[in-house]
Design an enzyme around this catalytic site. Structure first.
Site, PDB file in Angstrom:
ATOM      1  N   GLY A  29       0.770  -1.234   0.000  1.00  0.00           N
ATOM      2  CA  GLY A  29       0.000   0.000   0.000  1.00  0.00           C
ATOM      3  C   GLY A  29       0.800   1.282   0.000  1.00  0.00           C
ATOM      4  O   GLY A  29       2.000   1.312  -0.293  1.00  0.00           O
ATOM      5  N   CYS A  55      11.716  -1.554   2.969  1.00  0.00           N
ATOM      6  CA  CYS A  55      10.609  -1.431   2.019  1.00  0.00           C
ATOM      7  C   CYS A  55       9.576  -0.411   2.505  1.00  0.00           C
ATOM      8  O   CYS A  55       9.853   0.783   2.498  1.00  0.00           O
ATOM      9  CB  CYS A  55      10.003  -2.804   1.736  1.00  0.00           C
ATOM     10  SG  CYS A  55       8.999  -2.846   0.225  1.00  0.00           S
ATOM     11  N   GLY A  59       5.581  -0.511  -5.079  1.00  0.00           N
ATOM     12  CA  GLY A  59       4.938   0.329  -6.083  1.00  0.00           C
ATOM     13  C   GLY A  59       5.040   1.804  -5.770  1.00  0.00           C
ATOM     14  O   GLY A  59       4.624   2.643  -6.575  1.00  0.00           O
ATOM     15  N   HIS A 110      14.932  -5.659  -0.256  1.00  0.00           N
ATOM     16  CA  HIS A 110      14.786  -6.652   0.814  1.00  0.00           C
ATOM     17  C   HIS A 110      16.125  -7.338   1.087  1.00  0.00           C
ATOM     18  O   HIS A 110      16.501  -8.269   0.371  1.00  0.00           O
ATOM     19  CB  HIS A 110      13.744  -7.706   0.424  1.00  0.00           C
ATOM     20  CG  HIS A 110      12.350  -7.188   0.379  1.00  0.00           C
ATOM     21  ND1 HIS A 110      11.478  -7.278   1.443  1.00  0.00           N
ATOM     22  CD2 HIS A 110      11.673  -6.528  -0.594  1.00  0.00           C
ATOM     23  CE1 HIS A 110      10.326  -6.712   1.130  1.00  0.00           C
ATOM     24  NE2 HIS A 110      10.422  -6.250  -0.109  1.00  0.00           N
ATOM     25  N   ASP A 129      16.701  -9.369   3.342  1.00  0.00           N
ATOM     26  CA  ASP A 129      16.406 -10.752   3.709  1.00  0.00           C
ATOM     27  C   ASP A 129      16.379 -11.654   2.489  1.00  0.00           C
ATOM     28  O   ASP A 129      16.517 -12.869   2.609  1.00  0.00           O
ATOM     29  CB  ASP A 129      15.065 -10.825   4.429  1.00  0.00           C
ATOM     30  CG  ASP A 129      13.954 -10.116   3.665  1.00  0.00           C
ATOM     31  OD1 ASP A 129      13.081 -10.795   3.115  1.00  0.00           O
ATOM     32  OD2 ASP A 129      13.967  -8.883   3.605  1.00  0.00           O
TER      33      ASP A 129
END
Length: 358
Positions: A221, A246, A290, A330, A332
């Site tokens: 979102g 992120c 996004g 990321h 991870d």
């Protein structure tokens, strides 16, 4: 059974149905990863989205118990060119088709994913729906164009109650905006004691847990929808070391005065090259976002540490005065390369330095 993919712009793709026998709608996006489909489908950052996999063959090693990023995937659908009906891997427990049926997620195969991706690249992500053959295309398209995408994704995916993952190392509070399990695994490998808290947790509630550091997780979102999280970050920075990933990166930057914007089609995949501006080192990273942090009117308190090589997107920032940094990608790396997993060690080292100075 035939299934149709309809785009908001009126484009129609016909393919074969697989996965759950349900109809759905959501924002259509594409991922460029060759593998890692299980991690992508179970990544809560895809909440409310229909995932197009650009690699032509998906599902060839099945689904296994180790590669989940969440137990309850919340993506809306899967679009591929071809799925492997008979996968082969010693870890597999079920096929991709069986998994999607189990989780209630519809899929469509036989789609020209290259043509579809070109549409998304040119016109941007848009609303889309999957309907079964025999339904009215005109009616479905009309309903799609009238529909409104929900903006409460994080409310749907964040934990409702705090829980702990015990460890003997640093006491880390992990704010869950749509947490990937791989972040937990990285911290656990460093023996951290982790307390996962809801995204609505206040600064005082976090401070009451006496953390050594705070990690702001990934999530779906628009960061504009989380004013309470911005306030929380503003109140704890300087008191506790912070690491954002992120969505956590976007929130950390916004809390310090940066702007964010919606990208045309985003970064989704694990082949995105990122340059560390101080050292010149280039790492390949896993990404799924996004929205991005804008360079426009960039705040004085932050400096940019990383950028994407192709489009110069801001991929990392650090605070000039407080022990706090964040990255858009990321570290991870699930799925993806492990080039940047050292950032978790950097977070732990930053905590050590802060505690020594304190």
């Amino acid at each position: 059974m035939k299934r149709l993919l309809l785009l908001e712009d009126g484009s129609v793709f016909e393919g074969e149905a697989f996965g759950a026998d349900v109809e759905t709608s959501g924002e259509i996006v594409f991922s460029t990863g060759m593998t890692g489909y299980q991690e992508s489908i179970t990544d809560q950052s895809y909440n409310g989205q229909i995932i197009t996999f650009t690699y032509p063959l998906i599902g060839n090693y099945g689904i296994n118990r180790d590669d989940y990023e969440s137990i309850r995937p919340t993506c809306k659908g899967v679009v591929i060119y071809e799925w492997a009906e008979y996968p082969s891997n010693w870890r597999q427990q079920m096929t991709l088709d069986e998994f999607l049926k189990l989780k209630g997620i519809p899929g469509i195969s036989g789609i020209d994913t290259r043509a579809l991706t070109k549409i998304i690249r040119k016109h941007g992500t848009m609303k889309a729906c999957l309907i079964n053959e025999g339904n009215s295309i005109h009616e479905a398209l009309e309903n799609l164009q009238k529909s409104v995408l929900l903006n409460d994704q994080i409310e749907q995916v964040s934990t409702k109650l705090a829980y702990a993952s015990p460890g003997v190392g640093k006491n880390i509070v992990l704010v869950d905006f749509g947490l990937k399990h791989s972040i937990l695994r990285e911290l656990s490998q460093r023996q951290c004691h982790i307390t996962v808290v809801p995204h609505t947790t206040t600064a005082q509630e976090i401070l009451n847990l006496n953390p050594d550091g705070v990690l702001l997780s990934n999530g779906p979102g628009n960061p504009e929808q989380l004013p309470n999280a911005l306030q929380m970050i503003q109140e704890i920075q300087g008191k506790i070391p912070i690491f954002g990933i992120c969505m956590g990166h976007q929130l950390f930057a916004k809390a310090n005065g940066a702007k964010t914007y919606k990208m045309t089609f985003g970064h989704r995949g694990f082949n995105h090259a990122v340059r560390h501006l101080q050292t010149g080192q280039v790492d390949f990273t896993s990404q799924n976002h996004g929205y991005a942090v804008s360079r426009e009117d960039f705040p004085e308190a932050l400096f940019i540490t990383h950028e994407e090589i192709n489009d110069k997107t801001v991929e990392g920032v650090r605070h000039k005065y407080y022990p706090a940094f964040s990255v858009q990608f990321h570290p991870d790396a699930a799925p993806g390369p492990h080039d940047t997993s050292y950032l978790f060690d950097e977070f732990i080292n930053m905590i050590d330095d802060f505690q020594q100075k304190s």
